[in-house]
Design an enzyme around this catalytic site. Structure first.
Site, PDB file in Angstrom:
ATOM      1  N   LYS A 190      84.376 -42.782  61.325  1.00 17.29           N
ATOM      2  CA  LYS A 190      83.523 -43.773  61.995  1.00 17.29           C
ATOM      3  C   LYS A 190      84.260 -45.109  62.017  1.00 17.29           C
ATOM      4  O   LYS A 190      84.438 -45.741  60.983  1.00 17.29           O
ATOM      5  CB  LYS A 190      82.181 -43.964  61.277  1.00 17.29           C
ATOM      6  CG  LYS A 190      81.231 -44.787  62.164  1.00 17.29           C
ATOM      7  CD  LYS A 190      80.073 -45.411  61.438  1.00 17.29           C
ATOM      8  CE  LYS A 190      80.369 -46.777  60.884  1.00 17.29           C
ATOM      9  NZ  LYS A 190      80.708 -47.816  61.878  1.00 17.29           N
ATOM     10  N   GLU A 266      88.427 -49.097  49.504  1.00 19.38           N
ATOM     11  CA  GLU A 266      89.367 -50.220  49.642  1.00 19.38           C
ATOM     12  C   GLU A 266      88.542 -51.400  50.125  1.00 19.38           C
ATOM     13  O   GLU A 266      88.037 -51.375  51.248  1.00 19.38           O
ATOM     14  CB  GLU A 266      90.471 -49.898  50.659  1.00 19.38           C
ATOM     15  CG  GLU A 266      91.354 -48.723  50.291  1.00 19.38           C
ATOM     16  CD  GLU A 266      92.190 -48.956  49.056  1.00 19.38           C
ATOM     17  OE1 GLU A 266      92.310 -50.106  48.615  1.00 19.38           O
ATOM     18  OE2 GLU A 266      92.698 -47.973  48.499  1.00 19.38           O
ATOM     19  N   GLU A 400      85.007 -64.407  49.510  1.00 23.23           N
ATOM     20  CA  GLU A 400      85.925 -64.033  50.582  1.00 23.23           C
ATOM     21  C   GLU A 400      85.425 -64.651  51.885  1.00 23.23           C
ATOM     22  O   GLU A 400      84.337 -64.308  52.352  1.00 23.23           O
ATOM     23  CB  GLU A 400      85.969 -62.503  50.693  1.00 23.23           C
ATOM     24  CG  GLU A 400      86.994 -62.014  51.685  1.00 23.23           C
ATOM     25  CD  GLU A 400      87.016 -60.486  51.809  1.00 23.23           C
ATOM     26  OE1 GLU A 400      85.942 -59.870  51.882  1.00 23.23           O
ATOM     27  OE2 GLU A 400      88.129 -59.934  51.852  1.00 23.23           O
TER      28      GLU A 400
HETATM   29  P1  NAD Z   1      81.962 -53.928  56.391  1.00 23.34           P
HETATM   30  O1  NAD Z   1      81.854 -53.509  54.973  1.00 23.34           O
HETATM   31  O2  NAD Z   1      80.895 -54.758  56.967  1.00 23.34           O
HETATM   32  O3  NAD Z   1      82.045 -52.643  57.333  1.00 23.34           O
HETATM   33  C1  NAD Z   1      82.997 -51.636  57.122  1.00 23.34           C
HETATM   34  C2  NAD Z   1      82.475 -50.340  57.690  1.00 23.34           C
HETATM   35  O4  NAD Z   1      81.323 -49.958  56.958  1.00 23.34           O
HETATM   36  C3  NAD Z   1      82.063 -50.414  59.152  1.00 23.34           C
HETATM   37  O5  NAD Z   1      82.447 -49.240  59.802  1.00 23.34           O
HETATM   38  C4  NAD Z   1      80.547 -50.525  59.080  1.00 23.34           C
HETATM   39  O6  NAD Z   1      79.879 -50.024  60.214  1.00 23.34           O
HETATM   40  C5  NAD Z   1      80.259 -49.678  57.859  1.00 23.34           C
HETATM   41  N1  NAD Z   1      78.992 -50.017  57.216  1.00 23.34           N
HETATM   42  C6  NAD Z   1      78.361 -51.212  57.198  1.00 23.34           C
HETATM   43  N2  NAD Z   1      77.200 -51.122  56.519  1.00 23.34           N
HETATM   44  C7  NAD Z   1      77.100 -49.832  56.096  1.00 23.34           C
HETATM   45  C8  NAD Z   1      76.131 -49.122  55.354  1.00 23.34           C
HETATM   46  N3  NAD Z   1      75.016 -49.710  54.908  1.00 23.34           N
HETATM   47  N4  NAD Z   1      76.350 -47.810  55.095  1.00 23.34           N
HETATM   48  C9  NAD Z   1      77.478 -47.205  55.544  1.00 23.34           C
HETATM   49  N5  NAD Z   1      78.422 -47.825  56.263  1.00 23.34           N
HETATM   50  C10 NAD Z   1      78.237 -49.126  56.535  1.00 23.34           C
HETATM   51  O7  NAD Z   1      83.397 -54.588  56.527  1.00 23.34           O
HETATM   52  P2  NAD Z   1      84.061 -55.249  57.806  1.00 23.34           P
HETATM   53  O8  NAD Z   1      83.329 -56.520  58.065  1.00 23.34           O
HETATM   54  O9  NAD Z   1      84.172 -54.245  58.902  1.00 23.34           O
HETATM   55  O10 NAD Z   1      85.542 -55.533  57.278  1.00 23.34           O
HETATM   56  C11 NAD Z   1      85.862 -56.628  56.511  1.00 23.34           C
HETATM   57  C12 NAD Z   1      85.954 -56.256  55.053  1.00 23.34           C
HETATM   58  O11 NAD Z   1      86.887 -55.175  54.893  1.00 23.34           O
HETATM   59  C13 NAD Z   1      86.503 -57.379  54.203  1.00 23.34           C
HETATM   60  O12 NAD Z   1      85.755 -57.479  53.021  1.00 23.34           O
HETATM   61  C14 NAD Z   1      87.934 -56.932  53.909  1.00 23.34           C
HETATM   62  O13 NAD Z   1      88.473 -57.509  52.748  1.00 23.34           O
HETATM   63  C15 NAD Z   1      87.780 -55.462  53.826  1.00 23.34           C
HETATM   64  N6  NAD Z   1      89.071 -54.779  54.046  1.00 23.34           N
HETATM   65  C16 NAD Z   1      89.704 -54.226  52.966  1.00 23.34           C
HETATM   66  C17 NAD Z   1      90.940 -53.600  53.128  1.00 23.34           C
HETATM   67  C18 NAD Z   1      91.672 -52.990  51.959  1.00 23.34           C
HETATM   68  O14 NAD Z   1      92.629 -52.242  52.178  1.00 23.34           O
HETATM   69  N7  NAD Z   1      91.268 -53.268  50.724  1.00 23.34           N
HETATM   70  C19 NAD Z   1      91.525 -53.535  54.398  1.00 23.34           C
HETATM   71  C20 NAD Z   1      90.841 -54.106  55.476  1.00 23.34           C
HETATM   72  C21 NAD Z   1      89.607 -54.724  55.288  1.00 23.34           C
END
Ligand code: NAD
Length: 510
Positions: A190, A266, A400
């Protein structure tokens, strides 16, 4: 196709991104028929309507992935054959670099020069690296002694769910599907709802390359519906998530509430960069600091968002940072000279601007930037911003931001620098600039972070694991053989010839 960089508008018009789910090798509408809008962060305009998958579609995709795993050739294929298919897939992706780069630029607001020069090449390289690993990893025999054969073998886990963020859509997809597929698993992926189309296009190329139907399925949709359905699904064996720490926690709960599937997280970061007074090249340090916070508009999990600088070099370093920050040009992401694109969506823009106004109210000094820019474009742009006099207890120093906003704090002793660096809930990455070898060794061991870079901004490469300590991650790592192995389960196959064991033990007792 060949990118005509001189004509951004023609560029955008030159692609027709796919918008439907990909399940069992077929492009399909969501079962409900519902769609959602994907917006262009650089203009605020709608790019396309994308199929909105929910639990019903996830069920279909998991069933396709299960059947491809249990009955299809993928898991049983000789590793060398799997390698050839994955290499063909990588070459097809490479041949479509321009198309993929444009789609990613349009949906993520990222600079085209990054998408075509970094993100797509990283995806290709990651697929190739894991493909090559397929037929070079050996299983083990246990040192159990005569008459006994303990084979310790690695087997694919089964159906792996991957739930991804929007900040590096193609790179993150590669970091997951490279090792997941190379290890012989099937996958239900997804993408983030903001950036589905480039990932769907990659999955189409997998099918074109001959990867069997059902091995790689893509279900675009929202987190609370499609993402949660993957996390809670009783027939998903493992879920690999990249995203915020807050959502990462949900996946641990989903696993506990369903089938105890393996969970690999991650998550976020608030990574420090320490500059000691003995750093020999403050200009190079300043360049690395700017790259560490302004690359991808700071929408980077390993952004070095906290600068911790020794008092005596503060003024000089800040001058260099002011100069180097001018290399980071906010502009239309389709223009090749642009180095800082848009924030992903309006709500995220508001969040970043909220951090900036909070930092002002908290008494920090806005030394560089601090504004929304290019408002007339309709897009969501923030200029490179640096705050000094940042209280380590303030929101800007602790949370963050995920935008181009650097928080600067000073220190006097190396011990204080390490204490400040570790004063965070996160532990993804860190950087230290020093010429003192002992300080470099001490600090890189003392800082609790998954990657510590010395005298450069860097995340290692495909050969090194990437992931976080503390609340930056859980359960595993992306990249390297560590990533490959985490998508396998260890099995012991035990054979014992009792007769020869008895003979052998009587012999031993003589
Ligand atoms: P997010 O957590 O909002 O969303 C990530 C994914 O989770 C999306 O596909 C979203 O649709 C899904 N999601 C959201 N709510 C959910 C729920 N309740 N249940 C299941 N899935 C759900 O993150 P984002 O805004 O897309 O990305 C930014 C974040 O990602 C930042 O915190 C960043 O640091 C982190 N990030 C980490 C790495 C790493 O390698 N550690 C790499 C890239 C981004």
């Amino acid at each position: 196709m060949t990118i005509n960089l001189a004509d951004p508008a023609a560029l955008a018009a030159s692609v027709q991104p796919p918008t439907r789910a990909l399940i069992g090798g077929r492009s399909v509408e969501s079962a409900s028929g519902r769609t959602f809008a994907t917006l262009d962060p650089a203009t605020g305009r709608e790019l396309a309507q994308v199929s909105e998958c929910d639990a019903t579609d996830v069920d279909r995709a998991v069933a396709a992935a299960r059947s491809a795993f249990e009955e299809g050739p993928w898991g049983r294929m000789a590793p060398a054959d799997r390698k050839l298919l994955l290499l063909r897939f990588a070459s097809l992706v490479e041949a479509h670099t321009d198309e993929l780069a444009i789609i990613e630029t349009l949906e993520a607001g990222k600079p085209i020069s990054d998408c075509s020069g970094i993100d797509v090449p990283d995806l290709v390289m990651t697929l190739r690296w894991h493909a090559e690993a397929c037929d070079k990893l050996y299983d083990q025999l246990s040192p159990s002694g005569p008459g006994k054969v303990g084979m310790v073998v690695r087997e694919p886990i089964g159906v792996v769910g991957a739930v991804l963020p929007w900040n590096y859509p193609l790179m993150m997809a590669g970091w997951k599907i490279g090792p997941i597929l190379a290890a012989g698993n099937t996958c239900v992926l997804k993408p983030a709802e903001q950036t589905s189309m480039s990932t769907i296009r990659v999955a189409e190329l997998a099918i074109e390359a001959g990867i069997p139907d059902g091995v790689l399925n893509v279900v675009p949709g929202f987190g609370e519906t499609a993402g949660a359905a993957i996390g809670l699904h009783p027939d998903v064996d493992c879920v690999a998530f990249t995203g915020s720490t807050e959502v990462g926690r949900h996946f641990l709960r989903y696993s506990a509430d369903s089938n105890l599937k393996e969970v690999l997280l991650e998550c976020g970061g608030k990574s420090p960069v320490i500059v000691m007074a003995d750093a020999d090249d403050l200009d190079a340090a300043a360049a690395g600091i700017c790259e560490g916070i302004f690359w991808n508009g700071g929408q980077n999990c390993s952004a070095n968002s906290r600068l911790i600088v020794q008092h005596s070099v503060f003024d000089e370093l800040m001058e260099r940072i002011a100069e180097r920050s001018r290399d980071w040009v906010v502009g239309d992401p389709l223009v090749p000279e642009t180095t800082v694109g848009a924030m992903i969506e309006e709500a995220h823009l508001e969040k970043v601007l909220g951090h900036i106004s909070d930092a002002r109210e908290a008494g920090s000094t806005c030394a560089i930037g601090g504004n929304r820019v290019r408002q007339e474009s309709g897009g969501w742009f923030v200029e490179p911003t640096v705050f000094t006099n940042v209280d380590p207890a303030s929101r800007l120093a602790r949370e963050e931001v995920f935008g181009p906003v650097l928080a600067v704090t000073t220190f006097d002793t190396p011990e204080e620098a390490i204490r400040l660096a570790n004063d965070t809930d996160y532990g993804l990455a860190a950087t230290i600039h020093t010429t003192d070898l002992r300080t470099a060794h001490l600090a890189s061991r003392a800082i609790r972070a998954g990657t510590v870079a010395v005298n450069c901004y860097g995340e290692g490469d495909i050969t090194t694991p990437f992931g976080g300590f503390k609340q930056s991650g859980f359960g595993g790592r992306d990249k390297s053989i560590a990533a490959h192995e985490q998508y396998t389960g260890l099995k012991t196959i035990w054979m014992e010839d009792r007769k020869s064991t008895r003979l052998n033990s009587s012999h031993t007792s003589i």
